[in-house]
Design a protein around this motif. Structure first.
Motif, short mmCIF file in Angstrom:
data_model
loop_
_atom_site.label_atom_id
_atom_site.label_comp_id
_atom_site.label_asym_id
_atom_site.label_seq_id
_atom_site.Cartn_x
_atom_site.Cartn_y
_atom_site.Cartn_z
N HIS A 5 13.92 9.53 0.92
CA HIS A 5 15.21 9.04 1.44
C HIS A 5 15.90 7.12 1.25
N ASP A 6 14.38 6.80 1.28
CA ASP A 6 14.81 5.20 1.54
C ASP A 6 13.28 4.46 1.02
N GLN A 7 13.06 3.44 0.42
CA GLN A 7 11.64 2.44 0.12
C GLN A 7 11.39 2.21 1.35
N ASP A 8 11.10 2.33 2.41
CA ASP A 8 10.79 1.59 3.52
C ASP A 8 9.38 2.18 3.62
N LYS A 9 7.80 1.58 3.13
CA LYS A 9 6.36 2.16 3.11
C LYS A 9 6.02 2.17 4.47
N PHE A 10 6.65 1.50 5.16
CA PHE A 10 6.09 1.49 6.40
C PHE A 10 6.50 2.48 6.79
N ALA A 11 7.45 2.94 6.96
CA ALA A 11 8.14 3.98 7.57
C ALA A 11 7.53 5.61 7.80
N ALA A 12 7.02 5.10 5.97
CA ALA A 12 6.28 7.01 5.19
C ALA A 12 5.34 6.76 5.76
N TRP A 13 4.56 5.86 6.34
CA TRP A 13 3.53 5.40 6.83
C TRP A 13 2.85 6.45 7.98
N GLU A 14 4.75 5.71 8.95
CA GLU A 14 4.51 6.19 10.01
C GLU A 14 4.35 7.94 10.81
N ARG A 15 5.30 8.15 9.33
CA ARG A 15 4.89 9.84 8.53
C ARG A 15 3.41 10.26 8.57
N MET A 16 3.24 9.76 7.82
CA MET A 16 1.97 10.48 7.47
C MET A 16 0.84 10.29 7.47
N ARG A 17 0.96 9.03 7.61
CA ARG A 17 -0.37 8.42 8.16
C ARG A 17 -1.73 8.38 6.93
N PHE A 18 -0.83 8.09 5.62
CA PHE A 18 -2.09 7.54 4.58
C PHE A 18 -2.88 6.44 4.95
N ASN A 19 -3.44 6.54 3.93
CA ASN A 19 -4.74 5.95 4.26
C ASN A 19 -4.81 4.90 2.57
N VAL A 20 -4.27 5.67 1.27
CA VAL A 20 -3.84 4.30 0.43
C VAL A 20 -2.78 4.70 0.32
N TRP A 21 -1.83 3.03 -0.12
CA TRP A 21 -0.71 2.92 -1.13
C TRP A 21 -0.73 2.41 -1.68
N LEU A 22 -0.35 3.14 -3.06
CA LEU A 22 -0.72 2.73 -4.13
C LEU A 22 1.31 2.99 -5.42
N VAL A 23 0.86 1.22 -6.29
CA VAL A 23 2.39 1.00 -6.00
C VAL A 23 1.86 0.00 -7.24
N GLY A 24 2.34 0.53 -8.90
CA GLY A 24 2.54 -0.40 -10.05
C GLY A 24 2.73 -2.36 -9.92
N ASP A 25 2.00 -2.90 -10.50
CA ASP A 25 1.72 -4.08 -10.53
C ASP A 25 3.23 -5.42 -11.01
N ASP A 26 4.00 -4.17 -11.27
CA ASP A 26 5.09 -5.24 -11.71
C ASP A 26 5.94 -5.69 -10.49
N TRP A 27 5.71 -4.78 -9.38
CA TRP A 27 5.91 -5.08 -7.90
C TRP A 27 5.08 -6.10 -7.38
N PHE A 28 3.97 -6.48 -8.13
CA PHE A 28 3.09 -7.51 -7.12
C PHE A 28 3.82 -8.66 -7.37
N GLY A 29 3.65 -9.22 -5.54
CA GLY A 29 4.08 -10.81 -5.32
C GLY A 29 5.70 -10.89 -5.12
N THR A 30 6.76 -9.28 -5.23
CA THR A 30 7.79 -9.69 -4.65
C THR A 30 7.83 -9.54 -2.90
N PRO A 31 8.68 -10.61 -2.47
CA PRO A 31 8.97 -10.15 -1.39
C PRO A 31 8.38 -9.40 -0.29
N LYS A 32 9.84 -8.22 -0.88
CA LYS A 32 9.52 -6.77 0.07
C LYS A 32 8.33 -5.87 -0.05
N TYR A 33 7.74 -6.01 -1.25
CA TYR A 33 6.57 -5.41 -1.20
C TYR A 33 4.92 -6.00 -0.90
N GLU A 34 5.61 -7.93 -0.79
CA GLU A 34 4.33 -8.00 0.14
C GLU A 34 4.30 -7.51 1.77
#
Length: 138
Positions: A73-102
């Motif tokens: 429902h939103d792009q907040d990956k930290f909020a997703a972690w708070e809900r699911m407590r995952f160990n690994v987050w994976l995303v395409g490297d096209d997002w690498f270095g962008t302020p939001k994803y860093e």
């Protein structure tokens, strides 16, 4: 047991989607894939996806490497972690270095999450396919 999390729109399912899901599966024993809602996609892309949300959920759920599918429902990956407590987050490297994803990476690594940026399949995207289909139709 490592829980892996990735997210996306998964509109006009293509080989790039399959590759990122396959790569994600290699990082752990369980894979949760979040599919962006139509409203979320409209908010950040300025248009709704071609394939409706419920159908995109069903398509991703049918992929053999996916253990669970959730709505994004939103792009907040930290909020997703708070809900699911995952160990690994994976995303395409096209997002690498962008302020939001860093910022997501910084916050997630601070709580012990392994953050992986995997190769983006260049030249293949739902957006480009949508554009190409529109150009051929005219």
């Amino acid at each position: 047991m490592a829980l892996v999390y990735t997210a996306g729109t998964f509109d006009l399912l293509h080989i790039g989607h399959v590759r990122i899901i396959r790569a994600a599966r290699g990082f752990g024993e369980r894979l949760v894939v979040a599919v962006s809602t139509d409203e979320l996609v409209a908010a950040y892309k300025g248009r709704k996806p071609v394939v409706p949300f419920d159908e995109r959920l069903e398509m991703v759920r049918a992929l053999r490497d996916v253990d669970a599918v959730v709505a994004q429902h939103d792009q907040d990956k930290f909020a997703a972690w708070e809900r699911m407590r995952f160990n690994v987050w994976l995303v395409g490297d096209d997002w690498f270095g962008t302020p939001k994803y860093e910022e997501y990476r910084r916050r997630l690594e601070a709580v012990g999450v392994h953050c992986a940026f995997v190769p983006y399949t260049s030249g293949v995207s739902s957006t480009s396919r949508r554009h190409d289909a529109g150009a051929s139709a005219s």
